[in-house]
Motif scaffolding. Structure first.
Motif, short mmCIF file in Angstrom:
data_model
loop_
_atom_site.label_atom_id
_atom_site.label_comp_id
_atom_site.label_asym_id
_atom_site.label_seq_id
_atom_site.Cartn_x
_atom_site.Cartn_y
_atom_site.Cartn_z
N LYS A 16 19.66 37.53 -18.10
CA LYS A 16 19.95 38.26 -18.70
C LYS A 16 19.95 39.88 -17.83
O LYS A 16 21.20 40.28 -18.49
N ALA A 17 18.81 39.74 -17.79
CA ALA A 17 18.87 40.97 -17.34
C ALA A 17 19.45 41.81 -15.72
O ALA A 17 20.39 42.75 -15.60
N PHE A 18 19.14 40.66 -15.15
CA PHE A 18 20.02 40.90 -13.69
C PHE A 18 21.67 40.67 -13.94
O PHE A 18 21.71 42.03 -13.12
N GLU A 19 22.26 39.61 -15.02
CA GLU A 19 23.54 39.73 -14.89
C GLU A 19 23.73 41.85 -15.11
O GLU A 19 25.05 41.91 -14.93
N GLU A 20 22.95 42.18 -16.15
CA GLU A 20 23.09 43.87 -16.94
C GLU A 20 22.95 44.80 -14.94
O GLU A 20 23.32 45.51 -15.27
N LEU A 21 22.61 44.73 -14.74
CA LEU A 21 21.42 45.09 -13.43
C LEU A 21 22.79 45.01 -12.45
O LEU A 21 23.41 45.85 -11.94
N TYR A 22 23.46 43.42 -12.65
CA TYR A 22 24.44 43.24 -11.18
C TYR A 22 25.20 44.11 -11.33
O TYR A 22 26.22 44.88 -10.43
N GLY A 23 25.72 44.56 -12.55
CA GLY A 23 27.36 45.28 -13.18
C GLY A 23 26.62 46.56 -12.91
O GLY A 23 28.32 47.48 -12.89
N GLU A 49 24.31 39.57 0.07
CA GLU A 49 22.83 39.49 0.31
C GLU A 49 21.98 41.00 0.18
O GLU A 49 21.22 40.27 -0.65
N VAL A 50 22.65 41.33 -0.03
CA VAL A 50 21.55 43.11 -0.69
C VAL A 50 21.79 42.26 -2.71
O VAL A 50 20.34 42.66 -3.12
N LEU A 51 22.50 42.26 -3.25
CA LEU A 51 22.09 41.27 -4.92
C LEU A 51 21.00 40.85 -4.95
O LEU A 51 20.58 40.24 -5.71
N LEU A 52 21.83 39.24 -3.85
CA LEU A 52 20.09 38.00 -3.69
C LEU A 52 19.38 38.52 -3.80
O LEU A 52 18.24 38.15 -4.18
N GLU A 53 18.79 39.45 -2.41
CA GLU A 53 17.64 40.25 -2.26
C GLU A 53 16.76 40.73 -3.34
O GLU A 53 15.48 40.61 -3.96
N LEU A 54 18.29 42.05 -4.26
CA LEU A 54 17.57 42.19 -5.53
C LEU A 54 16.69 41.49 -6.63
O LEU A 54 15.46 41.83 -6.70
N TRP A 55 16.88 39.73 -6.42
CA TRP A 55 17.23 39.43 -7.26
C TRP A 55 15.84 38.40 -6.83
O TRP A 55 14.55 38.30 -7.72
N ARG A 56 15.60 38.42 -5.94
CA ARG A 56 14.42 37.74 -5.14
C ARG A 56 13.11 38.44 -4.86
O ARG A 56 11.82 38.50 -4.95
N SER A 57 13.38 40.30 -4.92
CA SER A 57 12.63 40.58 -4.51
C SER A 57 12.32 41.82 -5.37
O SER A 57 11.73 43.24 -5.59
N ALA A 58 12.83 41.92 -6.47
CA ALA A 58 12.11 43.00 -7.89
C ALA A 58 11.27 42.58 -8.37
O ALA A 58 10.26 44.34 -8.34
#
Length: 180
Positions: A16-23, A49-58
């Motif tokens: 849920k936090a990722f969805e909000e951060l994505y937006g 790719e950057v947003l996927l990397e963001l999820w993986r490397s937060a």
């Protein structure tokens, strides 16, 4: 919620936090990537790719080193630059390949003759060395032994082998002139 707080939650696996951060960050990330990459489709791909990397490397985000947005935009900029470099390298490879395709076929006969002449020249120069120098150089350069292994095979001190090698290579360099 701020990007810094959201990123900490994302590091913990909070979708849920990722969805909000994505937006919150997808627009600035796309804008930065678009300025670097220029191509719309490529920019969209790099942004994903950057947003996927963001999820993986937060979890790698360190709030003590700066804001979450600056960290995310740094990731985006690096990825965009990598894409541009990759595209440029691919273009250069294609140009080189096109140039090669337009060149006449490789002349194997001429190459063989030239290689044979060079081998003969090296043989003549090797014959000018003393037997001890030639033996050391041959073991090292034709048989692939290290200086230490040459010393062991010849039962000589390493320093003696190094001296023979240095003197022999100096003689070869002189003999071969511009070839060596």
């Amino acid at each position: 919620m701020e990007a810094d707080e959201l990123l900490v939650l994302v590091a913990g696996g909070d979708q849920k936090a990722f969805e909000e951060l994505y937006g919150l960050v997808s627009g600035p990330v796309y804008g930065l990537v678009r300025r670097v990459v220029r191509d719309i489709a490529q920019s969209e791909e790099v942004t994903q790719e950057v947003l996927l990397e963001l999820w993986r490397s937060a979890a790698r985000f360190d709030p003590g080193r700066g804001s979450a947005l600056s960290w995310i935009l740094t990731l985006a900029h690096r990825r965009a630059v990598d894409r541009v470099r990759s595209a440029r390298a691919a273009g250069e490879r294609e140009q080189r390949e096109a140039l090669r395709a337009n060149h006449p076929a490789f002349d194997h006969v001429a190459e063989e003759v030239e290689a044979g002449l060079e081998r003969e020249w090296v043989r003549r120069c090797l014959d000018r060395l003393t037997a001890l120098q030639r033996q050391s150089v041959t073991l090292a350069y034709y048989d692939g032994y290290t200086y230490r292994e040459v010393a062991e095979r010849l039962s000589l001190p390493l320093g003696t082998v190094k001296t023979r090698m240095r003197d022999g290579l100096t003689q070869l360099r002189k003999c071969l002139g511009g070839v060596a």
